[in-house]
Design a protein around this motif. Structure first.
Motif, PDB file in Angstrom:
ATOM      1  N   MET A 211       6.063  21.596  -0.516  1.00  0.00           N
ATOM      2  CA  MET A 211       5.601  20.235  -0.796  1.00  0.00           C
ATOM      3  C   MET A 211       5.722  19.383   0.462  1.00  0.00           C
ATOM      4  N   GLU A 212       4.657  18.653   0.783  1.00  0.00           N
ATOM      5  CA  GLU A 212       4.666  17.788   1.959  1.00  0.00           C
ATOM      6  C   GLU A 212       5.562  16.579   1.710  1.00  0.00           C
ATOM      7  N   VAL A 213       6.369  16.256   2.698  1.00  0.00           N
ATOM      8  CA  VAL A 213       7.248  15.086   2.634  1.00  0.00           C
ATOM      9  C   VAL A 213       6.515  13.915   3.263  1.00  0.00           C
ATOM     10  N   VAL A 222       4.505  15.706  14.437  1.00  0.00           N
ATOM     11  CA  VAL A 222       5.601  16.338  13.701  1.00  0.00           C
ATOM     12  C   VAL A 222       5.317  16.211  12.212  1.00  0.00           C
ATOM     13  N   PHE A 223       5.421  17.342  11.494  1.00  0.00           N
ATOM     14  CA  PHE A 223       5.154  17.360  10.056  1.00  0.00           C
ATOM     15  C   PHE A 223       6.259  18.161   9.376  1.00  0.00           C
ATOM     16  N   GLU A 224       6.715  17.654   8.215  1.00  0.00           N
ATOM     17  CA  GLU A 224       7.800  18.300   7.492  1.00  0.00           C
ATOM     18  C   GLU A 224       7.405  18.541   6.041  1.00  0.00           C
ATOM     19  N   TYR A 225       7.965  19.627   5.473  1.00  0.00           N
ATOM     20  CA  TYR A 225       7.678  20.029   4.107  1.00  0.00           C
ATOM     21  C   TYR A 225       8.983  20.454   3.441  1.00  0.00           C
ATOM     22  N   ARG A 315       9.671  22.434   9.246  1.00  0.00           N
ATOM     23  CA  ARG A 315       9.195  21.452  10.237  1.00  0.00           C
ATOM     24  C   ARG A 315       8.220  22.117  11.194  1.00  0.00           C
ATOM     25  N   GLN A 316       7.072  21.426  11.419  1.00  0.00           N
ATOM     26  CA  GLN A 316       6.073  21.880  12.387  1.00  0.00           C
ATOM     27  C   GLN A 316       5.955  20.817  13.484  1.00  0.00           C
ATOM     28  N   ASN A 317       6.147  21.254  14.718  1.00  0.00           N
ATOM     29  CA  ASN A 317       6.080  20.347  15.868  1.00  0.00           C
ATOM     30  C   ASN A 317       5.027  20.877  16.841  1.00  0.00           C
TER      31      ASN A 317
END
Length: 400
Positions: A211-213, A222-225, A315-317
């Motif tokens: 689930m995307e935060v 920067v994207f976190e799930y 986390r995707q950076n």
């Protein structure tokens, strides 16, 4: 310089009354004292080294009256009608060309501009040893596993269409043959754009829920799930993590308002041209576009996650870099512009086109919230003191 000028203005105001009162008795001495910057005060008709200051270029008329007006006009005859604030500095005559040197400030006190130094800096490097450290319990996000993808792909149009470039020659320094094609060497390609937008793909970890935060990352790259895995009893009994498959489909990078600046040469002639991204319409005509896309294939790798079923953060950076492939050949030719000799009358051609490439580096991390014990220095970090008010204000360590 302004302080120096004000100082000399005050000097003249102070000396002027004394000069006026004693003019009849000591006029020659006072005027020569005031005009000490000008030498060889002789009649302009009698010497080639006469001093004629800027703003008071005396002529041959009334030589007998003007021979004392070398630098500061007629101080003794017209003191009631002149504003002496205009005489800001004492001129010094240069005999070679009979003109006054500009006033120069002399100072022995100089300070360096703090903003003119090196813009690089070093971070805080704490002093650490086992002697001054003690165990401290903290709760933080711990990196459980991390992988890094490095890849590149070619640019396309906004909807995945084939990308072309439309060229405009904007500057030519030198001569270009007016007939035929002239070989051009592209020396540099400069990237100009308004923004680079990273659109992450849809990540998945085995069959677990991802689930995307929302509003979780401070940066656009920067994207976190939040991931809720299931417990793996076998690996958990061995006190080890479980290996899972990580995949990401649909990763896209969008570059907005891109313009390439081509810096070229043709012999000794320098050429500068702009390359605008475009797509081909019906009939082969090029239509410029506002953005280009870079679409990447599915990313896949094995990752290790906790086997006890506890939740984790994915986390995707991303880091991006634009570049171009080799441009081997380019040509320039003159067009019929009704006799107009201008840059618009030349056409730049690159037969193989420009392969615009976006290199991307993606770091994928598995983070878990954990209570850990670390060795730390009890005093913490000593920040650099910027203000000196600490000499007046006291901040006790106990908060009293």
């Amino acid at each position: 310089m302004h302080d120096l000028k004000r100082s000399k203005k005050k000097m003249y105001k102070k000396q002027m009354p004394a000069m006026i009162n004693s003019y009849n008795e000591e006029s020659t001495v006072e005027i020569e004292d005031l005009e000490r910057g000008c030498k060889n005060k002789t009649n302009i008709n009698n010497s080639n080294n006469a001093c004629n200051c800027a703003g008071n270029q005396s002529t041959n008329q009334n030589n007998n009256n003007n021979q004392k007006h070398d630098c500061h006009h007629d101080h003794h005859d017209h003191h009631e009608h002149h504003d002496y604030d205009e005489f800001e500095c004492v001129c010094e005559c240069k005999k070679s060309n009979n003109h006054c040197e500009p006033c120069e400030a002399e100072s022995d006190t100089c300070v360096a501009n703090p903003c003119a130094g090196d813009q690089c800096c070093n971070g805080i490097t704490p002093t650490y040893s086992s002697k001054n450290a003690s165990p401290v319990a903290i709760e933080a996000q711990r990196i459980y596993d991390a992988i890094k993808f490095q890849m590149f792909t070619d640019a396309t149009g906004p909807n995945g269409e084939t990308l072309y470039f439309d060229y405009d020659v904007v500057e030519i320094e030198g001569r270009i043959p007016v007939t035929g094609l002239a070989n051009v060497t592209v020396d540099e390609v400069c990237m100009n754009y308004s923004s680079i937008e990273v659109v992450p793909g849809i990540p998945s970890i085995e069959d677990f829920q991802v689930m995307e935060v929302e509003d979780n990352a401070p940066c656009d790259t920067v994207f976190e799930y939040a991931v809720c895995p299931e417990k793996n009893a076998t690996c958990c009994a061995r006190n080890r993590g479980q290996s899972v498959s990580y995949k990401e489909r649909g990763l896209t990078v969008i570059v907005n308002n891109l313009v390439l600046e081509l810096r070229c040469h043709c012999g000794c002639t320098k050429i500068r041209a702009f390359a605008y991204p475009a797509v081909q319409q019906m009939g082969g005509q090029l239509c410029r576009v506002d953005s280009v896309e870079f679409r990447y294939n599915t990313l896949a790798a094995r990752m290790c996650i906790p086997s006890n079923g506890r939740s984790l953060t994915l986390r995707q950076n991303y880091q991006t870099s634009l570049t171009v492939d080799c441009i081997s050949k380019a040509y320039i030719s003159a067009q019929d512009c009704c006799g107009c000799d201008c840059d618009d009358c030349f056409e730049l051609t690159i037969p193989s086109g420009i392969d615009l490439i976006c290199c991307i580096e993606e770091t994928v991390s598995i983070l878990i919230s954990d209570q850990v014990v670390v060795l730390a220095v009890s005093q913490g970090i000593n920040p650099r003191v910027v203000d000196t008010f600490a000499n007046v204000c006291s901040f006790p360590s106990c908060g009293q």
